[in-house]
Design a protein around this motif. Structure first.
Motif, PDB file in Angstrom:
ATOM      1  N   VAL A  76       0.836  -1.199   0.000  1.00 18.29           N
ATOM      2  CA  VAL A  76       0.000   0.000   0.000  1.00 18.29           C
ATOM      3  C   VAL A  76       0.872   1.251   0.000  1.00 18.29           C
ATOM      4  N   TYR A  77       1.965   1.244   0.782  1.00 20.11           N
ATOM      5  CA  TYR A  77       2.899   2.369   0.751  1.00 20.11           C
ATOM      6  C   TYR A  77       3.473   2.554  -0.651  1.00 20.11           C
ATOM      7  N   ASP A  78       3.857   1.466  -1.289  1.00 21.22           N
ATOM      8  CA  ASP A  78       4.387   1.542  -2.652  1.00 21.22           C
ATOM      9  C   ASP A  78       3.345   2.084  -3.621  1.00 21.22           C
ATOM     10  N   GLN A  79       2.106   1.653  -3.461  1.00 21.93           N
ATOM     11  CA  GLN A  79       1.033   2.133  -4.332  1.00 21.93           C
ATOM     12  C   GLN A  79       0.813   3.630  -4.132  1.00 21.93           C
ATOM     13  N   GLN A  80       0.850   4.084  -2.890  1.00 18.82           N
ATOM     14  CA  GLN A  80       0.692   5.517  -2.609  1.00 18.82           C
ATOM     15  C   GLN A  80       1.840   6.307  -3.230  1.00 18.82           C
ATOM     16  N   GLU A  81       3.037   5.758  -3.179  1.00 18.03           N
ATOM     17  CA  GLU A  81       4.184   6.424  -3.783  1.00 18.03           C
ATOM     18  C   GLU A  81       4.021   6.530  -5.297  1.00 18.03           C
ATOM     19  N   LEU A  82       3.506   5.473  -5.924  1.00 21.38           N
ATOM     20  CA  LEU A  82       3.243   5.530  -7.367  1.00 21.38           C
ATOM     21  C   LEU A  82       2.190   6.587  -7.698  1.00 21.38           C
ATOM     22  N   ILE A  83       1.157   6.661  -6.889  1.00 24.13           N
ATOM     23  CA  ILE A  83       0.113   7.670  -7.100  1.00 24.13           C
ATOM     24  C   ILE A  83       0.723   9.063  -6.995  1.00 24.13           C
ATOM     25  N   ASN A  84       1.589   9.263  -5.995  1.00 21.02           N
ATOM     26  CA  ASN A  84       2.242  10.566  -5.828  1.00 21.02           C
ATOM     27  C   ASN A  84       3.119  10.904  -7.026  1.00 21.02           C
ATOM     28  N   LEU A  85       3.875   9.919  -7.524  1.00 20.17           N
ATOM     29  CA  LEU A  85       4.739  10.164  -8.682  1.00 20.17           C
ATOM     30  C   LEU A  85       3.925  10.509  -9.921  1.00 20.17           C
TER      31      LEU A  85
END
Length: 94
Positions: A76-85
């Motif tokens: 989920v943290y990785d997914q949030q980071e992708l969304i931010n990018l």
């Protein structure tokens, strides 16, 4: 005519004078991250409070739950980071 045009320009400037644009990406998955973190910490606290006489199946189940929650949180943290990018890329294109 000039007076009317001047009034329209002033009104338009006043209308958009208080608009604030925030281009920072919002943490879309924040609530999910909080819920999973709370569950993770609760499971760890329960495991820590288990004494040496605890049912081995309970301990084993808690350990599996903690491991699974840890893996899910990481995703989920990785997914949030992708969304931010992606948000930053979209902002950069505009």
């Amino acid at each position: 005519m000039f007076c009317i045009l001047n009034v329209i320009i002033k009104i338009n400037k006043m209308k958009y004078n208080n608009v604030k644009i925030d281009l920072k990406p919002l943490p879309i998955l924040e609530e999910l991250i909080e819920d999973l973190t709370n569950k993770y910490l609760t499971q760890k606290a329960i495991l820590a409070s288990c004494g040496e006489y605890a049912d081995p199946y309970l301990v084993q189940g808690l350990e599996k739950d903690i491991k699974l929650l840890d893996e899910i949180l990481e995703r989920v943290y990785d997914q949030q980071e992708l969304i931010n990018l992606r948000s930053e890329q979209i902002i950069g294109l505009n």
